[in-house]
Scaffold this motif. Structure first.
Motif, PDB file in Angstrom:
ATOM      1  N   VAL A  72       0.917  -1.245   0.128  1.00 19.75           N
ATOM      2  CA  VAL A  72       0.014   0.015  -0.057  1.00 19.75           C
ATOM      3  C   VAL A  72       0.983   1.242  -0.067  1.00 19.75           C
ATOM      4  O   VAL A  72       0.549   2.214  -0.671  1.00 19.75           O
ATOM      5  N   GLN A  73       1.928   1.282   0.778  1.00 21.25           N
ATOM      6  CA  GLN A  73       2.874   2.452   0.762  1.00 21.25           C
ATOM      7  C   GLN A  73       3.455   2.831  -0.536  1.00 21.25           C
ATOM      8  O   GLN A  73       3.614   3.893  -0.985  1.00 21.25           O
ATOM      9  N   VAL A  74       3.685   1.823  -1.428  1.00 25.23           N
ATOM     10  CA  VAL A  74       4.144   1.938  -2.864  1.00 25.23           C
ATOM     11  C   VAL A  74       2.945   2.377  -3.695  1.00 25.23           C
ATOM     12  O   VAL A  74       3.093   3.699  -4.191  1.00 25.23           O
ATOM     13  N   ASN A  75       1.747   1.712  -3.678  1.00 24.03           N
ATOM     14  CA  ASN A  75       0.586   2.347  -4.490  1.00 24.03           C
ATOM     15  C   ASN A  75      -0.616   1.198  -4.214  1.00 24.03           C
ATOM     16  O   ASN A  75      -0.104   0.079  -4.091  1.00 24.03           O
ATOM     17  N   GLY A  76      -1.772   1.676  -3.977  1.00 24.40           N
ATOM     18  CA  GLY A  76      -2.847   0.926  -3.690  1.00 24.40           C
ATOM     19  C   GLY A  76      -2.823  -0.525  -4.705  1.00 24.40           C
ATOM     20  O   GLY A  76      -3.071  -1.501  -4.329  1.00 24.40           O
ATOM     21  N   LYS A  77      -2.649  -0.233  -6.063  1.00 27.84           N
ATOM     22  CA  LYS A  77      -2.837  -1.204  -6.816  1.00 27.84           C
ATOM     23  C   LYS A  77      -1.830  -2.442  -6.642  1.00 27.84           C
ATOM     24  O   LYS A  77      -1.938  -3.351  -7.559  1.00 27.84           O
ATOM     25  N   SER A  78      -0.729  -2.075  -6.165  1.00 22.60           N
ATOM     26  CA  SER A  78       0.247  -3.222  -5.981  1.00 22.60           C
ATOM     27  C   SER A  78      -0.313  -4.416  -4.951  1.00 22.60           C
ATOM     28  O   SER A  78       0.432  -5.236  -5.045  1.00 22.60           O
ATOM     29  N   VAL A  79      -1.275  -3.971  -4.214  1.00 24.00           N
ATOM     30  CA  VAL A  79      -1.949  -5.077  -3.401  1.00 24.00           C
ATOM     31  C   VAL A  79      -2.765  -6.125  -4.478  1.00 24.00           C
ATOM     32  O   VAL A  79      -3.549  -5.775  -5.140  1.00 24.00           O
ATOM     33  N   LYS A  80      -2.218  -7.339  -4.453  1.00 23.60           N
ATOM     34  CA  LYS A  80      -2.689  -8.254  -5.427  1.00 23.60           C
ATOM     35  C   LYS A  80      -3.589  -9.448  -4.727  1.00 23.60           C
ATOM     36  O   LYS A  80      -3.326  -9.466  -3.146  1.00 23.60           O
ATOM     37  N   ALA A  81      -4.565  -9.832  -5.265  1.00 20.32           N
ATOM     38  CA  ALA A  81      -5.345 -11.058  -4.635  1.00 20.32           C
ATOM     39  C   ALA A  81      -4.626 -12.013  -3.948  1.00 20.32           C
ATOM     40  O   ALA A  81      -5.002 -12.534  -2.786  1.00 20.32           O
ATOM     41  N   GLU A  82      -3.485 -12.481  -4.387  1.00 18.58           N
ATOM     42  CA  GLU A  82      -2.512 -13.434  -3.552  1.00 18.58           C
ATOM     43  C   GLU A  82      -2.089 -12.986  -2.503  1.00 18.58           C
ATOM     44  O   GLU A  82      -1.947 -13.923  -1.294  1.00 18.58           O
ATOM     45  N   ASP A  83      -1.775 -11.353  -2.169  1.00 16.68           N
ATOM     46  CA  ASP A  83      -1.369 -11.084  -1.043  1.00 16.68           C
ATOM     47  C   ASP A  83      -2.383 -11.086   0.306  1.00 16.68           C
ATOM     48  O   ASP A  83      -2.275 -11.494   1.215  1.00 16.68           O
ATOM     49  N   ILE A  84      -3.703 -10.952  -0.270  1.00 18.00           N
ATOM     50  CA  ILE A  84      -4.724 -11.124   0.604  1.00 18.00           C
ATOM     51  C   ILE A  84      -4.975 -12.533   0.959  1.00 18.00           C
ATOM     52  O   ILE A  84      -5.207 -12.908   2.117  1.00 18.00           O
ATOM     53  N   GLU A  85      -4.822 -13.423  -0.030  1.00 18.59           N
ATOM     54  CA  GLU A  85      -5.097 -14.919   0.269  1.00 18.59           C
ATOM     55  C   GLU A  85      -4.193 -15.267   1.350  1.00 18.59           C
ATOM     56  O   GLU A  85      -4.412 -16.131   2.264  1.00 18.59           O
ATOM     57  N   MET A  86      -3.059 -14.852   1.254  1.00 20.16           N
ATOM     58  CA  MET A  86      -1.800 -15.340   2.116  1.00 20.16           C
ATOM     59  C   MET A  86      -2.008 -14.905   3.438  1.00 20.16           C
ATOM     60  O   MET A  86      -2.024 -15.570   4.321  1.00 20.16           O
ATOM     61  N   ALA A  87      -2.857 -13.641   3.534  1.00 20.06           N
ATOM     62  CA  ALA A  87      -3.065 -13.268   4.912  1.00 20.06           C
ATOM     63  C   ALA A  87      -4.206 -13.862   5.412  1.00 20.06           C
ATOM     64  O   ALA A  87      -4.320 -14.485   6.632  1.00 20.06           O
ATOM     65  N   ARG A  88      -5.083 -14.237   4.494  1.00 17.34           N
ATOM     66  CA  ARG A  88      -6.367 -15.035   5.088  1.00 17.34           C
ATOM     67  C   ARG A  88      -5.933 -16.495   5.415  1.00 17.34           C
ATOM     68  O   ARG A  88      -6.630 -16.860   6.609  1.00 17.34           O
ATOM     69  N   ASN A  89      -4.883 -17.018   4.684  1.00 15.83           N
ATOM     70  CA  ASN A  89      -4.366 -18.610   5.240  1.00 15.83           C
ATOM     71  C   ASN A  89      -3.812 -18.167   6.585  1.00 15.83           C
ATOM     72  O   ASN A  89      -3.610 -19.385   7.253  1.00 15.83           O
ATOM     73  N   ALA A  90      -3.227 -17.268   6.634  1.00 15.82           N
ATOM     74  CA  ALA A  90      -2.531 -16.986   8.277  1.00 15.82           C
ATOM     75  C   ALA A  90      -3.450 -16.468   9.118  1.00 15.82           C
ATOM     76  O   ALA A  90      -3.037 -16.186  10.240  1.00 15.82           O
ATOM     77  N   GLY A  91      -4.681 -16.636   8.776  1.00 13.12           N
ATOM     78  CA  GLY A  91      -5.563 -16.165   9.849  1.00 13.12           C
ATOM     79  C   GLY A  91      -6.417 -14.666   9.933  1.00 13.12           C
ATOM     80  O   GLY A  91      -7.122 -14.445  10.937  1.00 13.12           O
ATOM     81  N   ALA A  92      -5.873 -14.130   8.864  1.00 11.47           N
ATOM     82  CA  ALA A  92      -6.541 -12.737   8.841  1.00 11.47           C
ATOM     83  C   ALA A  92      -7.869 -12.536   8.324  1.00 11.47           C
ATOM     84  O   ALA A  92      -8.159 -13.383   7.490  1.00 11.47           O
ATOM     85  N   GLY A  93      -8.913 -11.755   8.958  1.00 15.33           N
ATOM     86  CA  GLY A  93     -10.160 -11.821   8.445  1.00 15.33           C
ATOM     87  C   GLY A  93     -10.378 -10.205   7.612  1.00 15.33           C
ATOM     88  O   GLY A  93      -9.343  -9.479   7.795  1.00 15.33           O
ATOM     89  N   ASP A  94     -11.591  -9.969   7.370  1.00 11.56           N
ATOM     90  CA  ASP A  94     -11.935  -8.661   6.890  1.00 11.56           C
ATOM     91  C   ASP A  94     -11.474  -7.495   7.645  1.00 11.56           C
ATOM     92  O   ASP A  94     -10.821  -6.457   6.916  1.00 11.56           O
ATOM     93  N   ALA A  95     -11.734  -7.452   8.598  1.00 10.88           N
ATOM     94  CA  ALA A  95     -11.287  -6.406   9.428  1.00 10.88           C
ATOM     95  C   ALA A  95      -9.698  -6.169   9.767  1.00 10.88           C
ATOM     96  O   ALA A  95      -9.341  -5.058   9.710  1.00 10.88           O
ATOM     97  N   ASP A  96      -8.943  -7.327   9.650  1.00 16.04           N
ATOM     98  CA  ASP A  96      -7.618  -7.083   9.958  1.00 16.04           C
ATOM     99  C   ASP A  96      -6.924  -6.407   8.624  1.00 16.04           C
ATOM    100  O   ASP A  96      -6.124  -5.688   8.667  1.00 16.04           O
ATOM    101  N   ILE A  97      -7.593  -6.892   7.411  1.00 19.84           N
ATOM    102  CA  ILE A  97      -7.027  -6.587   6.193  1.00 19.84           C
ATOM    103  C   ILE A  97      -7.487  -5.011   5.925  1.00 19.84           C
ATOM    104  O   ILE A  97      -6.723  -4.221   5.583  1.00 19.84           O
ATOM    105  N   HIS A  98      -8.828  -4.971   6.235  1.00 19.89           N
ATOM    106  CA  HIS A  98      -9.113  -3.235   6.157  1.00 19.89           C
ATOM    107  C   HIS A  98      -8.343  -2.338   6.927  1.00 19.89           C
ATOM    108  O   HIS A  98      -7.677  -1.525   6.495  1.00 19.89           O
ATOM    109  N   ASP A  99      -8.336  -2.703   8.243  1.00 17.13           N
ATOM    110  CA  ASP A  99      -7.622  -1.990   9.039  1.00 17.13           C
ATOM    111  C   ASP A  99      -5.907  -1.545   8.642  1.00 17.13           C
ATOM    112  O   ASP A  99      -5.604  -0.587   8.776  1.00 17.13           O
TER     113      ASP A  99
END
Lengths: 177, 177
Positions: free
Chosen positions: A107-134
């Protein structure tokens, strides 16, 4: 010296809140809601994300103050702050926090740099919507705070110890004006 | 599809305000104070800075919506928006606005890119402290809004005409939730 006439001796963003309280109010409310309001992330984890993004943006005022707030909140675990910011060693962090810091860095670089696989990795490690949003909003908001503080060349005390009292106050009282 | 579960069909940042009203409130208050509150810059000039920074960040949602708001506010001068965003032709702008857009573009890169000589050029063109402050904070805050909207991959309607009603509402009603 700051690029606009702010009260002398008041450091960083506090001089800007005083210069323009109309925008200072919502900015403080945002910091309070985001860093101290309800979240699955602890206040220490959120301060750590704030310090990490500020470090990547080279904003010494925000980096030093939020790193100090994180140290105060982490107590005997405060070595984590330097490990992350100075040594780039994240081994003390949970897999979830590691994946969230990765998202924050993108996100620090640019919003568009965040990819679906980054989100998937976070979810696999236990992150939920609020963790990701915050995480995304903390990283985005420090992309603002850092630019506000440095773009107007505000007073930046040097050396981490100049931030001891500030960090303590932030950790205890939060961000209400 | 957005990376977190937001209500279907709600575009861009509005879906995020609904997802988290605790941060949505201060974010709307900030936009309202900054883009519609007291300032030596007109609402149209401020929307233009917002659209310009969003364009540079490649954030289509913010760029299209704020460009449309600027068009509504500019009336028969609305050709200025495309001249700036598409043709990179700033000849219709005052020397003051030219120098402020230059500062906004530097803030978009990083706060530290703004140099004393950029500020001096703006002052020589008639800019005062409030012009400079508001320009830096608008550019900084869109560095946040753009990252928030794109970092969570929110719904971005395509084509500028999808933003007609939104831009009209923003120009008439501002940003109160």
């Amino acid at each position: 010296m700051a690029y606009i006439q702010v009260e002398e001796g008041i450091p960083g963003i506090r001089s800007l809140f005083q210069f323009n309280p109309e925008t200072g109010g919502p900015l403080c409310d945002l910091a309070q809601a985001l860093l101290r309001g309800p979240s699955p992330l602890s206040a220490a984890e959120r301060e750590l994300i704030a310090a990490y993004v500020s470090h990547r943006n080279g904003c010494m005022f925000c980096m030093n103050s939020h790193a100090m707030a994180a140290r105060c909140l982490l107590g005997d675990q405060q070595h984590i702050v330097d490990e992350i910011l100075i040594e780039q060693n994240t081994s003390a962090l949970s897999a979830k926090m590691k994946s969230l810091l990765l998202i924050a860095g993108k996100v620090q670089v640019n919003g568009k740099s965040v990819k679906a696989e980054d989100i998937e990795m976070a979810r696999n490690a236990g992150a939920g919507d609020a963790d990701i949003h915050d995480t995304v909003l903390i990283a985005a908001s420090f992309s603002m705070f850092n630019r506000y503080v440095d773009g107007l060349n505000t007073l930046t005390p040097s050396g981490r110890w100049a931030y001891e009292e500030m960090g303590k106050r932030m950790s205890e009282k939060g961000y209400q004006l």
